[in-house]
Design a protein around this motif. Structure first.
Motif, PDB file in Angstrom:
ATOM      1  N   LEU A 123       0.766  -1.312  -0.120  1.00  0.00           N
ATOM      2  CA  LEU A 123       0.235  -0.178   0.030  1.00  0.00           C
ATOM      3  C   LEU A 123       0.708   1.511   0.020  1.00  0.00           C
ATOM      4  O   LEU A 123       0.433   2.351  -0.808  1.00  0.00           O
ATOM      5  CB  LEU A 123      -1.004   0.044   1.278  1.00  0.00           C
ATOM      6  N   THR A 124       1.981   1.355   0.843  1.00  0.00           N
ATOM      7  CA  THR A 124       2.868   2.564   1.115  1.00  0.00           C
ATOM      8  C   THR A 124       3.520   2.662  -0.311  1.00  0.00           C
ATOM      9  O   THR A 124       4.079   3.757  -0.824  1.00  0.00           O
ATOM     10  CB  THR A 124       3.684   2.290   2.087  1.00  0.00           C
ATOM     11  N   ASP A 125       3.716   1.393  -1.326  1.00  0.00           N
ATOM     12  CA  ASP A 125       4.493   1.707  -2.611  1.00  0.00           C
ATOM     13  C   ASP A 125       3.739   2.194  -3.722  1.00  0.00           C
ATOM     14  O   ASP A 125       4.218   2.525  -4.733  1.00  0.00           O
ATOM     15  CB  ASP A 125       5.102   0.451  -2.956  1.00  0.00           C
ATOM     16  N   ALA A 126       2.351   2.114  -3.430  1.00  0.00           N
ATOM     17  CA  ALA A 126       1.477   2.348  -4.558  1.00  0.00           C
ATOM     18  C   ALA A 126       1.459   4.044  -5.122  1.00  0.00           C
ATOM     19  O   ALA A 126       1.699   4.982  -4.201  1.00  0.00           O
ATOM     20  CB  ALA A 126      -0.058   2.232  -4.327  1.00  0.00           C
ATOM     21  N   PRO A 127       1.737   4.206  -6.383  1.00  0.00           N
ATOM     22  CA  PRO A 127       1.504   5.439  -6.912  1.00  0.00           C
ATOM     23  C   PRO A 127       0.567   6.094  -7.002  1.00  0.00           C
ATOM     24  O   PRO A 127      -0.081   7.125  -8.019  1.00  0.00           O
ATOM     25  CB  PRO A 127       2.398   5.381  -8.420  1.00  0.00           C
ATOM     26  N   ALA A 128      -0.476   6.119  -6.200  1.00  0.00           N
ATOM     27  CA  ALA A 128      -1.904   6.736  -6.047  1.00  0.00           C
ATOM     28  C   ALA A 128      -2.215   6.579  -4.921  1.00  0.00           C
ATOM     29  O   ALA A 128      -1.903   5.935  -3.738  1.00  0.00           O
ATOM     30  CB  ALA A 128      -2.770   5.990  -7.140  1.00  0.00           C
ATOM     31  N   ALA A 129      -3.463   7.321  -4.389  1.00  0.00           N
ATOM     32  CA  ALA A 129      -4.310   7.356  -3.264  1.00  0.00           C
ATOM     33  C   ALA A 129      -5.356   6.012  -3.305  1.00  0.00           C
ATOM     34  O   ALA A 129      -6.176   6.160  -4.075  1.00  0.00           O
ATOM     35  CB  ALA A 129      -5.083   8.649  -3.181  1.00  0.00           C
ATOM     36  N   VAL A 130      -4.951   5.259  -2.605  1.00  0.00           N
ATOM     37  CA  VAL A 130      -5.627   3.853  -2.371  1.00  0.00           C
ATOM     38  C   VAL A 130      -6.353   3.433  -0.998  1.00  0.00           C
ATOM     39  O   VAL A 130      -5.390   3.859  -0.118  1.00  0.00           O
ATOM     40  CB  VAL A 130      -4.751   2.798  -2.743  1.00  0.00           C
ATOM     41  N   ASP A 131      -7.642   3.293  -0.944  1.00  0.00           N
ATOM     42  CA  ASP A 131      -8.084   2.739   0.192  1.00  0.00           C
ATOM     43  C   ASP A 131      -8.589   1.340   0.003  1.00  0.00           C
ATOM     44  O   ASP A 131      -8.908   0.848  -1.002  1.00  0.00           O
ATOM     45  CB  ASP A 131      -9.313   3.494   0.612  1.00  0.00           C
ATOM     46  N   VAL A 132      -8.323   0.446   1.053  1.00  0.00           N
ATOM     47  CA  VAL A 132      -8.360  -0.782   1.044  1.00  0.00           C
ATOM     48  C   VAL A 132      -9.698  -1.284   2.106  1.00  0.00           C
ATOM     49  O   VAL A 132      -9.520  -0.743   3.434  1.00  0.00           O
ATOM     50  CB  VAL A 132      -7.096  -1.717   1.320  1.00  0.00           C
ATOM     51  N   VAL A 133     -10.739  -2.043   1.656  1.00  0.00           N
ATOM     52  CA  VAL A 133     -11.572  -2.327   2.817  1.00  0.00           C
ATOM     53  C   VAL A 133     -10.962  -3.997   3.079  1.00  0.00           C
ATOM     54  O   VAL A 133     -10.848  -4.582   2.424  1.00  0.00           O
ATOM     55  CB  VAL A 133     -12.956  -2.895   2.055  1.00  0.00           C
ATOM     56  N   THR A 134     -10.597  -3.807   4.525  1.00  0.00           N
ATOM     57  CA  THR A 134     -10.083  -4.965   4.874  1.00  0.00           C
ATOM     58  C   THR A 134     -10.871  -6.290   4.913  1.00  0.00           C
ATOM     59  O   THR A 134     -12.153  -6.211   5.039  1.00  0.00           O
ATOM     60  CB  THR A 134      -9.482  -4.954   6.251  1.00  0.00           C
ATOM     61  N   PRO A 135     -10.439  -7.587   5.110  1.00  0.00           N
ATOM     62  CA  PRO A 135     -11.325  -8.903   5.150  1.00  0.00           C
ATOM     63  C   PRO A 135     -12.115  -8.778   6.274  1.00  0.00           C
ATOM     64  O   PRO A 135     -13.255  -9.324   6.121  1.00  0.00           O
ATOM     65  CB  PRO A 135     -10.172  -9.925   5.279  1.00  0.00           C
ATOM     66  N   MET A 136     -11.669  -8.219   7.588  1.00  0.00           N
ATOM     67  CA  MET A 136     -12.658  -8.100   8.615  1.00  0.00           C
ATOM     68  C   MET A 136     -13.522  -7.203   8.292  1.00  0.00           C
ATOM     69  O   MET A 136     -15.060  -7.411   8.752  1.00  0.00           O
ATOM     70  CB  MET A 136     -11.925  -7.789   9.884  1.00  0.00           C
ATOM     71  N   ALA A 137     -13.502  -6.087   7.777  1.00  0.00           N
ATOM     72  CA  ALA A 137     -14.618  -4.925   7.411  1.00  0.00           C
ATOM     73  C   ALA A 137     -15.684  -5.508   6.385  1.00  0.00           C
ATOM     74  O   ALA A 137     -16.638  -5.371   6.346  1.00  0.00           O
ATOM     75  CB  ALA A 137     -13.715  -3.825   6.797  1.00  0.00           C
ATOM     76  N   ILE A 138     -15.046  -6.436   5.492  1.00  0.00           N
ATOM     77  CA  ILE A 138     -15.973  -7.021   4.519  1.00  0.00           C
ATOM     78  C   ILE A 138     -16.924  -8.044   5.300  1.00  0.00           C
ATOM     79  O   ILE A 138     -18.192  -8.342   5.170  1.00  0.00           O
ATOM     80  CB  ILE A 138     -15.043  -7.845   3.228  1.00  0.00           C
ATOM     81  N   GLU A 139     -16.425  -8.735   6.409  1.00  0.00           N
ATOM     82  CA  GLU A 139     -17.015  -9.707   6.943  1.00  0.00           C
ATOM     83  C   GLU A 139     -18.092  -9.135   7.772  1.00  0.00           C
ATOM     84  O   GLU A 139     -19.285  -9.469   7.879  1.00  0.00           O
ATOM     85  CB  GLU A 139     -16.224 -10.442   8.042  1.00  0.00           C
ATOM     86  N   GLN A 140     -17.576  -7.843   8.397  1.00  0.00           N
ATOM     87  CA  GLN A 140     -18.846  -7.108   9.390  1.00  0.00           C
ATOM     88  C   GLN A 140     -19.919  -6.536   8.556  1.00  0.00           C
ATOM     89  O   GLN A 140     -21.027  -6.538   8.546  1.00  0.00           O
ATOM     90  CB  GLN A 140     -18.132  -5.847   9.754  1.00  0.00           C
ATOM     91  N   ALA A 141     -19.586  -6.193   7.038  1.00  0.00           N
ATOM     92  CA  ALA A 141     -20.422  -5.733   6.069  1.00  0.00           C
ATOM     93  C   ALA A 141     -21.371  -6.654   5.411  1.00  0.00           C
ATOM     94  O   ALA A 141     -22.466  -6.362   4.951  1.00  0.00           O
ATOM     95  CB  ALA A 141     -19.479  -5.030   4.955  1.00  0.00           C
ATOM     96  N   THR A 142     -20.889  -7.892   5.502  1.00  0.00           N
ATOM     97  CA  THR A 142     -21.993  -8.995   5.171  1.00  0.00           C
ATOM     98  C   THR A 142     -23.355  -8.817   5.739  1.00  0.00           C
ATOM     99  O   THR A 142     -24.464  -9.492   5.477  1.00  0.00           O
ATOM    100  CB  THR A 142     -21.473 -10.355   5.046  1.00  0.00           C
ATOM    101  N   VAL A 143     -23.307  -8.128   7.144  1.00  0.00           N
ATOM    102  CA  VAL A 143     -24.592  -8.025   7.677  1.00  0.00           C
ATOM    103  C   VAL A 143     -25.511  -7.306   6.931  1.00  0.00           C
ATOM    104  O   VAL A 143     -26.765  -7.646   6.732  1.00  0.00           O
ATOM    105  CB  VAL A 143     -24.639  -7.539   9.114  1.00  0.00           C
ATOM    106  N   HIS A 144     -25.184  -5.964   6.427  1.00  0.00           N
ATOM    107  CA  HIS A 144     -26.148  -5.262   5.656  1.00  0.00           C
ATOM    108  C   HIS A 144     -26.163  -5.713   4.323  1.00  0.00           C
ATOM    109  O   HIS A 144     -26.884  -5.124   3.280  1.00  0.00           O
ATOM    110  CB  HIS A 144     -26.010  -3.905   5.591  1.00  0.00           C
ATOM    111  N   GLY A 145     -24.999  -6.327   3.544  1.00  0.00           N
ATOM    112  CA  GLY A 145     -24.963  -7.004   2.314  1.00  0.00           C
ATOM    113  C   GLY A 145     -24.814  -5.733   1.353  1.00  0.00           C
ATOM    114  O   GLY A 145     -25.019  -6.120   0.213  1.00  0.00           O
ATOM    115  N   GLN A 146     -24.478  -4.700   1.666  1.00  0.00           N
ATOM    116  CA  GLN A 146     -24.513  -3.663   0.409  1.00  0.00           C
ATOM    117  C   GLN A 146     -22.908  -3.216   0.131  1.00  0.00           C
ATOM    118  O   GLN A 146     -22.217  -2.694   1.266  1.00  0.00           O
ATOM    119  CB  GLN A 146     -25.079  -2.232   1.214  1.00  0.00           C
ATOM    120  N   THR A 147     -22.687  -3.737  -0.915  1.00  0.00           N
ATOM    121  CA  THR A 147     -21.142  -3.581  -1.071  1.00  0.00           C
ATOM    122  C   THR A 147     -20.589  -1.975  -1.098  1.00  0.00           C
ATOM    123  O   THR A 147     -19.633  -1.618  -0.664  1.00  0.00           O
ATOM    124  CB  THR A 147     -20.744  -3.929  -2.719  1.00  0.00           C
ATOM    125  N   ALA A 148     -21.494  -1.108  -1.522  1.00  0.00           N
ATOM    126  CA  ALA A 148     -21.093   0.252  -1.632  1.00  0.00           C
ATOM    127  C   ALA A 148     -21.101   0.936  -0.519  1.00  0.00           C
ATOM    128  O   ALA A 148     -20.278   1.763  -0.193  1.00  0.00           O
ATOM    129  CB  ALA A 148     -22.380   1.096  -2.454  1.00  0.00           C
TER     130      ALA A 148
END
Length: 840
Positions: A123-148
């Motif tokens: 992430l620190t090497d990327a030549p752009a501003a990048v945000d990452v949804v972590t695996p844990m955050a994806i697991e928590q988001a499966t409750v509401h099920g809304q990818t956006a």
């Protein structure tokens, strides 16, 4: 027979022992890199094999019958940063590994991202501003099920919601009610609708439970991704079958009749692995209200002032009515994926899927659009290897039932097919510290929006339906051909300094050739602390509807008396009889038309950024950028395309008298109402040689935009962290040839997020997030108004009842603060959803 059995028994005993003589054993222990706690239930895989082993309660694992030579072991688990270890295995020997894993949320600078450079990098090497949804955050988001919604707490990413499933995702300003400026990819596929480029977030042909990673790249991305990577890229990847062997079942239920279920099963047979996913959801779109004029209700029947009414014409006896069925969106999805391992470093992937959804209400530029039923099958075939990756795809969007616009007498159908190929080759010139990527993309779009007969209203005064021809575009059959080639080079003259350059050339029958360059400098003076300077150019192509739209823009207007009145009043004003030679009818059509002279929007961006991890406790990012946008594609308006649709003007034979007659004509037309709405005289134009009322888009303006994005995450303990971020944007219009076309960034100048997260991997987790958006103005087509400031608190809690059974809950808008996030959107309330997932 007895002899044969004896031989088979001997064979069964001798062959494994003979094989074992040429193999070794790998054993190991996995612990928390910070607390030294032994980690139970993590996945361990010998690369090239199909069977995954898991760590025991003491963190240990064992892999037997390992072939001699160089081998790679992969270790991963939810909430932990994956790790790969390469080792040498000797026959009849045991290799012992000690593996220390970092929590995913803790060591953020070490997270691997792909979207910024189309290759894996820190992430620190990327030549752009990048945000990452972590695996844990994806697991928590499966409750509401809304990818956006997984993206809404990132600095500079705008996620606005209307109703249950209508989302618009954008980065760095100029959001829209149907936003096309952020490219979304799922395993390399663009799921947007071909006709208008709308991303239907409720029918993404995948389930959130099967998403392995989500990345959001801020800023222009056309140098690698081509058209429509205008403000950034959202890159979504699903799980490979071997990464999720076994079965997972998820069931959700919550307020507003929300129900969701998903199933994923993955297995392997030798070199072949497979994965099946199924999902279904339904809900009650509680916030969706009819917008019919009613003086007995607050705001005359509207949720808040300034909205447009649903179309009504009492004279002709019809209106749009919002049925109860339209308030119940649904979605079903199914996919099947097969992976065949050719070598440990290459494989073939074949995948097909299908989704069907319906009763989705979207806010668009002309009002509200309901998609009653849409079907979206797809198929892809890919070859993946360390150096070469090739993918071919086909996908379709079909609407068996009409898509109805509620604020105009407009509806449409769509049957569109997309065929595409994407090929990429990468290599390294080790002696020169140089890595390069060469790629090609081609796409063929066959887009159909046929005319059909439709019952315009739900009732008529005579009891018979009102039937008229309805369509969206002219022509109704459109073809788009797109080709793009790109090359990127990455040079490291010294170990802590990287130069990245790229250029892409795109051609199409819909726009002139576009060249998109990119240049980036990344400097890492201290490990895990990097600075970057970047320049990018991007473009946004006109959509098929921008170019070819032909749909009603309102009820027909009775202008039959205008000619007589203009002649009479003008004659009195000039003191002599004159004839303006105006021809108007009793049913003058109102049209929303395309403009085939449109050119792509362009943007040039200069950015300075910093990413840094300090003492493994504090992770900071800062982005400062300047964008210059040109040739913005306006909303459809009247009188802004005189070179395409000639304005209706008086012709008395005298220029001075013509000006007087035209002013009279404008004044009289303003007095006319069509469908209860005053007619706009700026729309007067000739279409097909007939006086009409026309709105159409055009290219307008040069706009300068500056912005800042700041974020910080601090770990109080290994499990407890706090985070906050702030985004600022300011826009100035440098040049606008069409002053009547208002220009707004459609985003708040100040946006703040803050939260607290607690994660005990494999046991329990929870978090609370505050999202504050300062009030701002919004304009998109017919919608113009203010979005008041709002603050929303969201809560999530999760608990592992057993290693395989997890229960979780998500509360959106915990304090039930009624608000709307897009002008024209619905009022949002609190929603509580609970989920149980079982993996075996």
């Amino acid at each position: 027979m007895r002899t044969l059995c004896t031989l088979l028994m001997a064979f069964a005993i001798l062959v494994p022992s003979m094989y074992a003589q040429g193999t070794g054993v790998i054993t190991g222990k996995v612990t928390d890199a910070i607390s030294n706690e032994k980690l139970n239930g993590l996945n361990v895989l010998l690369v090239g094999r199909t069977k995954v082993v898991t760590t025991r309660k003491d963190g240990s694992f064992i892999i037997e019958s390992v072939p001699v030579g160089s081998q790679t072991v992969k270790i991963w688990g939810l909430g932990w940063l994956p790790q790969e270890r390469t080792l040498q295995v000797v026959a009849l020997d045991t290799v012992e590994l000690t593996i220390r894993l970092d929590p995913t949320n803790r060591n953020m600078g070490e997270i691997t991202v792909y979207a910024a450079s189309r290759k894996g990098e820190k992430l620190t090497d990327a030549p752009a501003a990048v945000d990452v949804v972590t695996p844990m955050a994806i697991e928590q988001a499966t409750v509401h099920g809304q990818t956006a919604k997984t993206l809404e707490h990132f600095a500079g990413i705008d996620v606005v919601q209307s109703g249950t499933n209508d989302f618009n995702v954008n980065a760095r300003g100029f959001n829209n009610s149907i936003n096309r400026r952020m490219l979304v990819l799922i395993d390399g596929r663009d799921p947007s609708t071909p006709l208008i480029n709308l991303v239907e977030w409720n029918s993404l042909q995948t389930v959130l439970d099967d998403v392995s990673s989500i990345e959001a790249v801020h800023g222009p991305g056309s140098a690698l991704y081509g058209p429509n990577a205008y403000n950034g890229v959202v890159n979504i990847r699903s799980n490979a079958p071997r990464d999720v062997l076994g079965t997972r079942v998820t069931l959700s239920a919550g307020e507003w009749e929300t129900y969701r279920a998903s199933l994923r099963h993955a297995g392997a047979i030798g070199d072949l692995s497979y994965k099946l996913t199924l999902g279904a959801s339904s809900a009650y779109n509680y916030s969706l209200q009819p917008r019919n004029q009613d003086a007995t209700k607050p705001n005359n029947g509207l949720e808040y002032p300034g909205l447009s009414y649903d179309v009504t014409d009492t004279a002709r006896g019809y209106s749009r009515t919002l049925s109860d069925a339209a308030k119940h969106p649904f979605s079903v999805v199914g996919t099947l994926r097969l992976d065949y391992d050719l070598t440990p470093m290459s494989k073939l992937v074949a995948e097909g899927g299908y989704s069907a959804s319906g009763n989705e209400m979207y806010v668009n530029q002309t009002g509200r659009l309901i998609v009653q039923h849409v079907e979206k099958p797809y198929a892809r075939l890919a070859y993946q290897s360390e150096r070469l990756n090739v993918q071919g795809l086909w996908q379709r969007r079909n609407t068996p039932d009409k898509q109805i616009v509620y604020n105009a007498l407009a509806a449409s159908l769509e049957t569109s097919d997309v065929d595409g190929v994407d090929a990429q080759y990468n290599n390294v010139i080790a002696d020169a510290n140089f890595r390069y990527i060469v790629g090609f993309q081609g796409e063929y779009q066959d887009v159909n929006s046929p005319l059909y007969n439709d019952t315009i209203g739900n009732y008529s005064k005579t009891g018979a339906p009102i039937v008229e021809g309805v369509g969206l575009t002219n022509p109704t059959h459109m073809i788009g051909r797109f080709m793009g080639g790109y090359v990127q080079g990455e040079w490291k003259p010294v170990y802590n300094f990287t130069v990245v350059g790229a250029v892409r050339v795109d051609g199409s029958n819909l726009f002139e050739t576009q060249i998109s360059p990119k240049l980036g400098l990344v400097f890492e003076p201290i490990k895990n602390q990097s600075f970057r300077l970047t320049y990018n150019r991007s473009f946004l192509r006109p959509s098929y509807t921008d170019l070819n739209r032909k749909s009603p823009a309102g009820a027909p207007a009775n202008l039959s008396n205008i000619s007589r009145i203009v002649d009479s009043v003008t004659s009195q004003l000039v003191g002599k009889p004159v004839t303006a030679n105006l021809v108007f009818g009793a049913s003058t059509s109102q049209w929303n038309l395309g403009n085939q002279t449109l050119t792509p929007e362009t943007a040039q961006s200069f950015e300075f950024g910093y990413k840094g991890s300090i003492d493994a406790k504090l992770f900071l990012t800062a982005n400062v950028y300047f964008n210059q946008r040109a040739n913005l594609i306006s909303a459809p308006l009247g009188g802004i395309t005189p070179d395409v649709y000639a304005p209706v003007k008086s012709n008395t034979g005298d220029a001075a008298t013509d000006r007087i007659a035209d002013s009279v004509m404008f004044a009289e037309v303003r007095k006319v109402k069509a469908g209860g709405v005053a007619v706009d005289p700026s729309r007067l134009a000739y279409y097909n040689g007939v006086s009409s009322l026309v709105i159409a888009p055009t290219n307008i303006a040069i706009v300068n935009e500056i912005g800042t994005e700041l974020s910080a995450t601090y770990f109080l303990t290994n499990e407890l962290s706090i985070n906050t971020n702030y985004a600022y944007i300011d826009v100035k219009v440098q040049d606008n040839d069409v002053p009547t076309a208002k220009i707004l960034p459609n985003t708040s100048r100040h946006r703040i997020n803050a939260g607290i997260q607690y994660l005990k991997a494999g046991e329990y987790d929870g978090g609370i997030e505050l999202r504050y958006v300062d009030g701002f103005k919004w304009i998109a087509g017919l919608f113009e108004g203010n979005v008041p400031s709002y603050a929303v608190v969201n809560l999530n809690l999760g608990y592992y009842i057993t290693k395989d059974l997890r229960a979780s809950v998500n509360v959106f808008n915990l304090l039930d603060r009624e608000h709307y996030e897009i002008f024209g959107g619905t009022i949002l309330r609190r929603q509580v959803v609970g989920t149980v997932s079982y993996t075996f």
